[in-house]
Design an enzyme around this catalytic site. Sequence first.
Site, PDB file in Angstrom:
ATOM      1  N   ARG A   1      50.915 116.591  29.516  1.00  0.00           N
ATOM      2  CA  ARG A   1      51.488 115.335  30.034  1.00  0.00           C
ATOM      3  C   ARG A   1      53.025 115.334  29.953  1.00  0.00           C
ATOM      4  NH1 ARG A   1      46.810 115.211  30.867  1.00  0.00           N
ATOM      5  NH2 ARG A   1      45.410 113.421  30.878  1.00  0.00           N
TER       6      ARG A   1
ATOM      7  N   SER B   1      45.357 106.216  30.108  1.00  0.00           N
ATOM      8  CA  SER B   1      45.405 106.528  28.671  1.00  0.00           C
ATOM      9  C   SER B   1      46.743 106.081  28.118  1.00  0.00           C
ATOM     10  CB  SER B   1      45.276 108.025  28.438  1.00  0.00           C
ATOM     11  OG  SER B   1      44.011 108.478  28.823  1.00  0.00           O
TER      12      SER B   1
ATOM     13  N   GLU C   1      51.809 107.526  25.758  1.00  0.00           N
ATOM     14  CA  GLU C   1      51.768 108.463  26.890  1.00  0.00           C
ATOM     15  C   GLU C   1      52.571 108.003  28.104  1.00  0.00           C
ATOM     16  OE1 GLU C   1      50.980 110.357  30.223  1.00  0.00           O
ATOM     17  OE2 GLU C   1      49.360 108.923  30.013  1.00  0.00           O
TER      18      GLU C   1
HETATM   19  N1  EPU Z   1      35.811 108.262  22.670  1.00  0.00           N
HETATM   20  C1  EPU Z   1      35.683 107.337  21.662  1.00  0.00           C
HETATM   21  N2  EPU Z   1      35.860 106.004  21.933  1.00  0.00           N
HETATM   22  C2  EPU Z   1      36.165 105.563  23.193  1.00  0.00           C
HETATM   23  C3  EPU Z   1      36.307 106.514  24.234  1.00  0.00           C
HETATM   24  C4  EPU Z   1      36.137 107.861  23.958  1.00  0.00           C
HETATM   25  O1  EPU Z   1      35.402 107.684  20.508  1.00  0.00           O
HETATM   26  O2  EPU Z   1      36.332 104.346  23.365  1.00  0.00           O
HETATM   27  C5  EPU Z   1      35.658 109.699  22.369  1.00  0.00           C
HETATM   28  C6  EPU Z   1      34.542 110.265  23.215  1.00  0.00           C
HETATM   29  O3  EPU Z   1      33.353 110.248  22.468  1.00  0.00           O
HETATM   30  C7  EPU Z   1      34.976 111.674  23.507  1.00  0.00           C
HETATM   31  C8  EPU Z   1      36.474 111.683  23.266  1.00  0.00           C
HETATM   32  O4  EPU Z   1      36.814 110.398  22.761  1.00  0.00           O
HETATM   33  O5  EPU Z   1      34.415 112.592  22.618  1.00  0.00           O
HETATM   34  C9  EPU Z   1      37.236 112.018  24.522  1.00  0.00           C
HETATM   35  O6  EPU Z   1      37.044 110.980  25.477  1.00  0.00           O
HETATM   36  P1  EPU Z   1      37.245 111.212  27.060  1.00  0.00           P
HETATM   37  O7  EPU Z   1      36.423 112.348  27.539  1.00  0.00           O
HETATM   38  O8  EPU Z   1      37.077 109.884  27.724  1.00  0.00           O
HETATM   39  O9  EPU Z   1      38.711 111.733  27.245  1.00  0.00           O
HETATM   40  P2  EPU Z   1      40.079 111.338  26.519  1.00  0.00           P
HETATM   41  O10 EPU Z   1      40.438 112.461  25.627  1.00  0.00           O
HETATM   42  O11 EPU Z   1      39.990 109.989  25.912  1.00  0.00           O
HETATM   43  C10 EPU Z   1      41.588 112.511  28.298  1.00  0.00           C
HETATM   44  C11 EPU Z   1      42.777 112.148  29.123  1.00  0.00           C
HETATM   45  C12 EPU Z   1      42.347 111.325  30.344  1.00  0.00           C
HETATM   46  C13 EPU Z   1      41.361 112.165  31.136  1.00  0.00           C
HETATM   47  C14 EPU Z   1      40.168 112.508  30.242  1.00  0.00           C
HETATM   48  C15 EPU Z   1      39.169 113.430  30.908  1.00  0.00           C
HETATM   49  C16 EPU Z   1      44.701 112.040  27.665  1.00  0.00           C
HETATM   50  C17 EPU Z   1      45.658 111.175  26.935  1.00  0.00           C
HETATM   51  N3  EPU Z   1      43.736 111.410  28.330  1.00  0.00           N
HETATM   52  O12 EPU Z   1      41.068 111.290  27.767  1.00  0.00           O
HETATM   53  O13 EPU Z   1      43.493 111.094  31.127  1.00  0.00           O
HETATM   54  O14 EPU Z   1      40.921 111.472  32.281  1.00  0.00           O
HETATM   55  O15 EPU Z   1      40.624 113.206  29.041  1.00  0.00           O
HETATM   56  O16 EPU Z   1      39.690 114.718  31.013  1.00  0.00           O
HETATM   57  O17 EPU Z   1      44.844 113.263  27.658  1.00  0.00           O
HETATM   58  C18 EPU Z   1      45.286 109.565  31.551  1.00  0.00           C
HETATM   59  O18 EPU Z   1      46.058 110.451  31.194  1.00  0.00           O
HETATM   60  O19 EPU Z   1      45.712 108.413  31.919  1.00  0.00           O
HETATM   61  C19 EPU Z   1      43.840 109.807  31.504  1.00  0.00           C
HETATM   62  C20 EPU Z   1      42.944 108.864  31.808  1.00  0.00           C
END
Ligand code: EPU
Length: 329
Positions: free
Chosen positions: A159, A228, A323
């Site tokens: 990012r 995010s 972010e």
């Molecule tokens: N999780 C929780 N609680 C929640 C939501 C998620 O515990 O309320 C846990 C889930 O169980 C999962 C982990 O968090 O194991 C990861 O969640 P998710 O797959 O939704 O991805 P993320 O790491 O939260 C990142 C990016 C997103 C991108 C997704 C999918 C960042 C900061 N965010 O989110 O990007 O869409 O992976 O690849 O890197 C953005 O940058 O605006 C964005 C949405």
Amino acid sequence: MQFLQNVSLKSKTTLQMRSNAAWYGEARSAEDVLEAVMFARERQLPILVLGGGSNLVLSSDIDGLVLANRISGCELTNEKVRLGAGENWHEFVSQATRQGIGGFENLALIPGNVGAAPMQNIGAYGLELADRFISLNAINLDSGESVTFDRSDCRFGYRESLFKQERLWCIISMELEPSDELRASYPGVHSWLQDHELEATHESIYKAVCEIRTSKLPDVLSHPNAGSFFKNPVVAVSVSEALQQSYPSLPSFPDSTGVKLSAAWLIEQAGLKGTAEGGFLVSEQHALVITHDGTSHFAELHRLIDRIRSRVLERFGVELEVEPTIYPG
Ligand code: EPU
């Protein structure tokens, strides 16, 4: 090109922050951008380039020129894609997938415009923009100089990019390379394909990503947000191992510089889902998203950010980093 005075920006960012721009203009070409650079120089105004406004938090009124990038252009072939920075990112991904031009489907439904994609090296479901990037053309907001950047010039990181760090460039156009490669191993995508008994193809991955994002992330139209709100923190292997001992369900992913932890998990486990300050709320749907009802000011958001960061630090010893770009920072 027209320059307007005292323009409300509320509807121009997806978080709907209340802010007025001293000056506002819309650029439809590189020539317009040059005209804006001259206009701002004569009046000694700083320039803020605005794309889709989906990764931007306006922290006060803008005492300068807000330049909305509306430069169009979309040429798609199997070898190369050339895009104007003002095009909508998802519309491009959707059109490419429909035409059988693959390699971008994992990045479906990411809000914002093409110009914002390299700014923060957008990424999702196992792919980031840098993986498909060839070059971009940008205009220097101080000098008006037009420069072509290839991948190694852009300092892409998680990012991050030169453009996000310097905020000195208006991106005009970008070239990307399509790919036949299928990236279907990200857990959510893999299980969605299995559940629907579908082979991995560009189209099926596109469908999977669209459905997962729509079900997981709050809809920006009904619940204004900036995606995010925190980066997933990268910690040393030893720190991650110690945390895993106490919290075996903490999601973690190896990263080139250490171990990436899930910020959403940390925020949820710290009991912060549903926490509010004024009209800002830690989403019940996804802990990494802060929604806004359009009524509040940055002071309240700042308090919420402080609460989240200090609670996660207290509980897990991990620092969270915001972010989206906060402007003025
Ligand atoms: N999780 C929780 N609680 C929640 C939501 C998620 O515990 O309320 C846990 C889930 O169980 C999962 C982990 O968090 O194991 C990861 O969640 P998710 O797959 O939704 O991805 P993320 O790491 O939260 C990142 C990016 C997103 C991108 C997704 C999918 C960042 C900061 N965010 O989110 O990007 O869409 O992976 O690849 O890197 C953005 O940058 O605006 C964005 C949405």
